[in-house]
Design a protein around this motif. Structure first.
Motif, PDB file in Angstrom:
ATOM      1  N   ALA A  82     -49.768  22.577  -2.315  1.00  0.00           N
ATOM      2  CA  ALA A  82     -49.803  23.142  -0.676  1.00  0.00           C
ATOM      3  C   ALA A  82     -49.641  22.011   0.498  1.00  0.00           C
ATOM      4  CB  ALA A  82     -51.370  23.665  -0.642  1.00  0.00           C
ATOM      5  N   PRO A  83     -48.871  22.289   1.280  1.00  0.00           N
ATOM      6  CA  PRO A  83     -48.679  21.404   2.632  1.00  0.00           C
ATOM      7  C   PRO A  83     -50.032  21.192   3.187  1.00  0.00           C
ATOM      8  CG  PRO A  83     -48.000  23.882   2.968  1.00  0.00           C
ATOM      9  CD  PRO A  83     -48.465  23.983   1.693  1.00  0.00           C
ATOM     10  N   TRP A  84     -49.784  20.177   4.062  1.00  0.00           N
ATOM     11  CA  TRP A  84     -50.953  19.600   4.668  1.00  0.00           C
ATOM     12  C   TRP A  84     -50.337  18.908   5.969  1.00  0.00           C
ATOM     13  CZ3 TRP A  84     -50.717  14.385   6.084  1.00  0.00           C
ATOM     14  CH2 TRP A  84     -50.192  13.705   5.130  1.00  0.00           C
ATOM     15  N   THR A  85     -51.159  18.877   6.927  1.00  0.00           N
ATOM     16  CA  THR A  85     -50.766  18.480   8.351  1.00  0.00           C
ATOM     17  C   THR A  85     -52.080  17.642   9.032  1.00  0.00           C
ATOM     18  OG1 THR A  85     -49.296  20.249   8.780  1.00  0.00           O
ATOM     19  CG2 THR A  85     -49.937  18.888  10.667  1.00  0.00           C
ATOM     20  N   LEU A  86     -51.735  16.544   9.489  1.00  0.00           N
ATOM     21  CA  LEU A  86     -52.794  15.672  10.323  1.00  0.00           C
ATOM     22  C   LEU A  86     -52.345  15.726  12.038  1.00  0.00           C
ATOM     23  CD1 LEU A  86     -55.096  13.672  10.722  1.00  0.00           C
ATOM     24  CD2 LEU A  86     -53.716  11.905  10.349  1.00  0.00           C
ATOM     25  N   SER A  87     -53.349  16.345  12.535  1.00  0.00           N
ATOM     26  CA  SER A  87     -53.046  16.624  14.122  1.00  0.00           C
ATOM     27  C   SER A  87     -54.208  15.887  14.955  1.00  0.00           C
ATOM     28  CB  SER A  87     -53.327  18.336  14.362  1.00  0.00           C
ATOM     29  OG  SER A  87     -52.124  18.995  13.372  1.00  0.00           O
ATOM     30  N   ALA A  88     -53.781  15.957  16.215  1.00  0.00           N
ATOM     31  CA  ALA A  88     -54.636  15.400  17.107  1.00  0.00           C
ATOM     32  C   ALA A  88     -54.333  16.223  18.581  1.00  0.00           C
ATOM     33  CB  ALA A  88     -54.342  13.941  17.529  1.00  0.00           C
ATOM     34  N   SER A  89     -55.392  16.219  19.188  1.00  0.00           N
ATOM     35  CA  SER A  89     -55.494  16.685  20.532  1.00  0.00           C
ATOM     36  C   SER A  89     -56.330  15.593  21.526  1.00  0.00           C
ATOM     37  CB  SER A  89     -56.062  18.093  20.677  1.00  0.00           C
ATOM     38  OG  SER A  89     -57.643  18.216  20.343  1.00  0.00           O
ATOM     39  N   VAL A  90     -56.028  15.662  22.530  1.00  0.00           N
ATOM     40  CA  VAL A  90     -56.579  14.972  23.571  1.00  0.00           C
ATOM     41  C   VAL A  90     -56.807  15.439  24.759  1.00  0.00           C
ATOM     42  CG1 VAL A  90     -54.414  13.885  24.597  1.00  0.00           C
ATOM     43  CG2 VAL A  90     -56.343  12.411  24.472  1.00  0.00           C
ATOM     44  N   PRO A 133     -42.231   9.964  17.091  1.00  0.00           N
ATOM     45  CA  PRO A 133     -43.206   9.710  18.291  1.00  0.00           C
ATOM     46  C   PRO A 133     -43.636  11.474  18.638  1.00  0.00           C
ATOM     47  CG  PRO A 133     -41.516   8.352  18.698  1.00  0.00           C
ATOM     48  CD  PRO A 133     -41.031   9.388  17.399  1.00  0.00           C
ATOM     49  N   VAL A 134     -45.034  11.374  19.270  1.00  0.00           N
ATOM     50  CA  VAL A 134     -45.583  12.670  19.463  1.00  0.00           C
ATOM     51  C   VAL A 134     -46.207  12.662  20.878  1.00  0.00           C
ATOM     52  CG1 VAL A 134     -47.304  14.604  18.820  1.00  0.00           C
ATOM     53  CG2 VAL A 134     -45.919  13.688  17.150  1.00  0.00           C
ATOM     54  N   THR A 135     -45.736  13.558  21.947  1.00  0.00           N
ATOM     55  CA  THR A 135     -46.252  13.688  23.235  1.00  0.00           C
ATOM     56  C   THR A 135     -47.497  14.352  22.872  1.00  0.00           C
ATOM     57  OG1 THR A 135     -44.273  13.423  24.429  1.00  0.00           O
ATOM     58  CG2 THR A 135     -46.108  14.184  25.661  1.00  0.00           C
ATOM     59  N   MET A 136     -48.899  13.905  23.444  1.00  0.00           N
ATOM     60  CA  MET A 136     -49.866  14.549  23.145  1.00  0.00           C
ATOM     61  C   MET A 136     -50.179  15.623  24.193  1.00  0.00           C
ATOM     62  SD  MET A 136     -50.680  13.249  20.386  1.00  0.00           S
ATOM     63  CE  MET A 136     -52.192  14.173  20.298  1.00  0.00           C
ATOM     64  N   SER A 137     -51.400  16.477  24.200  1.00  0.00           N
ATOM     65  CA  SER A 137     -51.788  17.457  25.010  1.00  0.00           C
ATOM     66  C   SER A 137     -53.188  17.866  24.675  1.00  0.00           C
ATOM     67  CB  SER A 137     -50.788  18.693  24.999  1.00  0.00           C
ATOM     68  OG  SER A 137     -51.029  19.458  23.936  1.00  0.00           O
ATOM     69  N   GLY A 138     -53.710  18.696  25.199  1.00  0.00           N
ATOM     70  CA  GLY A 138     -55.043  19.378  24.819  1.00  0.00           C
ATOM     71  C   GLY A 138     -54.916  20.232  23.653  1.00  0.00           C
ATOM     72  N   THR A 139     -53.951  20.696  23.230  1.00  0.00           N
ATOM     73  CA  THR A 139     -53.593  21.511  22.251  1.00  0.00           C
ATOM     74  C   THR A 139     -53.353  20.647  21.101  1.00  0.00           C
ATOM     75  OG1 THR A 139     -52.737  23.273  23.469  1.00  0.00           O
ATOM     76  CG2 THR A 139     -52.264  23.284  21.217  1.00  0.00           C
ATOM     77  N   ALA A 140     -53.839  20.569  19.704  1.00  0.00           N
ATOM     78  CA  ALA A 140     -53.476  20.094  18.534  1.00  0.00           C
ATOM     79  C   ALA A 140     -52.025  19.675  18.334  1.00  0.00           C
ATOM     80  CB  ALA A 140     -54.179  20.377  17.289  1.00  0.00           C
ATOM     81  N   GLN A 141     -51.325  18.607  18.294  1.00  0.00           N
ATOM     82  CA  GLN A 141     -49.998  18.208  17.948  1.00  0.00           C
ATOM     83  C   GLN A 141     -49.997  17.700  16.542  1.00  0.00           C
ATOM     84  OE1 GLN A 141     -47.621  19.091  20.413  1.00  0.00           O
ATOM     85  NE2 GLN A 141     -49.639  19.808  21.576  1.00  0.00           N
ATOM     86  N   ALA A 142     -49.153  18.001  15.836  1.00  0.00           N
ATOM     87  CA  ALA A 142     -49.068  17.728  14.338  1.00  0.00           C
ATOM     88  C   ALA A 142     -48.262  16.105  14.451  1.00  0.00           C
ATOM     89  CB  ALA A 142     -47.723  18.412  13.600  1.00  0.00           C
ATOM     90  N   LEU A 143     -49.003  15.301  14.065  1.00  0.00           N
ATOM     91  CA  LEU A 143     -48.721  13.854  13.757  1.00  0.00           C
ATOM     92  C   LEU A 143     -47.975  13.399  12.505  1.00  0.00           C
ATOM     93  CD1 LEU A 143     -52.066  12.225  15.316  1.00  0.00           C
ATOM     94  CD2 LEU A 143     -49.684  12.482  16.620  1.00  0.00           C
ATOM     95  N   VAL A 144     -48.526  14.024  11.527  1.00  0.00           N
ATOM     96  CA  VAL A 144     -47.990  13.792  10.203  1.00  0.00           C
ATOM     97  C   VAL A 144     -47.944  15.088   9.410  1.00  0.00           C
ATOM     98  CG1 VAL A 144     -48.297  12.307   7.892  1.00  0.00           C
ATOM     99  CG2 VAL A 144     -48.805  11.507  10.004  1.00  0.00           C
ATOM    100  N   SER A 145     -46.949  15.472   8.876  1.00  0.00           N
ATOM    101  CA  SER A 145     -46.877  16.649   8.186  1.00  0.00           C
ATOM    102  C   SER A 145     -46.086  16.456   6.586  1.00  0.00           C
ATOM    103  CB  SER A 145     -46.116  17.848   8.764  1.00  0.00           C
ATOM    104  OG  SER A 145     -46.668  18.162  10.006  1.00  0.00           O
ATOM    105  N   SER A 146     -46.765  17.270   5.750  1.00  0.00           N
ATOM    106  CA  SER A 146     -46.252  17.026   4.319  1.00  0.00           C
ATOM    107  C   SER A 146     -46.085  18.209   3.661  1.00  0.00           C
ATOM    108  CB  SER A 146     -47.025  15.935   3.553  1.00  0.00           C
ATOM    109  OG  SER A 146     -46.488  16.089   2.078  1.00  0.00           O
TER     110      SER A 146
END
Length: 192
Positions: A82-90, A133-146
């Protein structure tokens, strides 16, 4: 003397045949062994830099406040493809109002860019995912995906906050003109 030798040979042969006749049968035997392999979890340890570099406004050009995060670790022990994604919002970066500066100041969330950098796969893990590189926002952005990365993966991201040339300085916390309220944002990390 010749007859005695024949008697010994016959006796020895009879003893061997008698020994084989009384021994248990030699046959192949099979059995099964059960081993259950249970799924582990998908987990991570990620945090923002302890501090970012200070910048001094010059009214002419944008400045960049930079910080390197402590090493991040993703563990995918689910035992599936199964795939996975590490995301972040700020949230927006905010300098709280003080007794002198009574208006809260903000820098937009999209002023922050997180560069995950290279990902290292642990021993026995699947291939490490690539990042950008990922430009952040208030919505979750994928930082690392496999797409199917099983195992352990580490990385050490860099955070870059653009401070516009026309930004407000950090607010003074009190009327001493020295202590300031730094720009602070809350980053929320998720993995799925």
């Amino acid at each position: 003397m010749h007859a005695l030798i024949k008697g010994i040979v016959i006796t020895t042969t009879t003893g061997v045949l008698l020994g084989l006749a009384l021994s248990p049968a030699y046959a192949a035997d099979t059995d099964t062994v059960d081993a259950t392999v249970s799924a582990g979890t998908l987990s991570f340890a990620a945090s923002a830099p302890d501090s970012m570099t200070s910048v001094m406004l010059d009214g002419i050009s944008n400045k960049t406040s930079t910080g390197q995060a402590p090493q991040w670790k993703v563990v995918n022990a689910r035992g599936t493809a199964a795939p996975w994604t590490l995301s972040a919002s700020v949230t927006p970066f905010t300098s709280a109002a003080g007794s002198v500066d009574t208006v809260e100041r903000e820098l937009a969330a999209n002023n922050l860019v997180i560069t995950p950098g290279s990902v290292t796969a642990g021993t026995g893990s699947d291939a490490a995912p690539t990042t950008a590189p990922v430009t952040m926002s208030g919505t979750a952005q994928a930082l690392v995906s496999s797409t199917s990365g099983k195992g352990t993966f580490t990385l050490t991201p860099v955070f870059d906050l653009t401070v516009p040339a026309n930004a407000f300085r950090s607010n003074y916390a009190g009327d001493d003109g020295v202590t300031v309220n730094p720009y602070i944002a809350t980053i929320t990390f998720t993995i799925a």
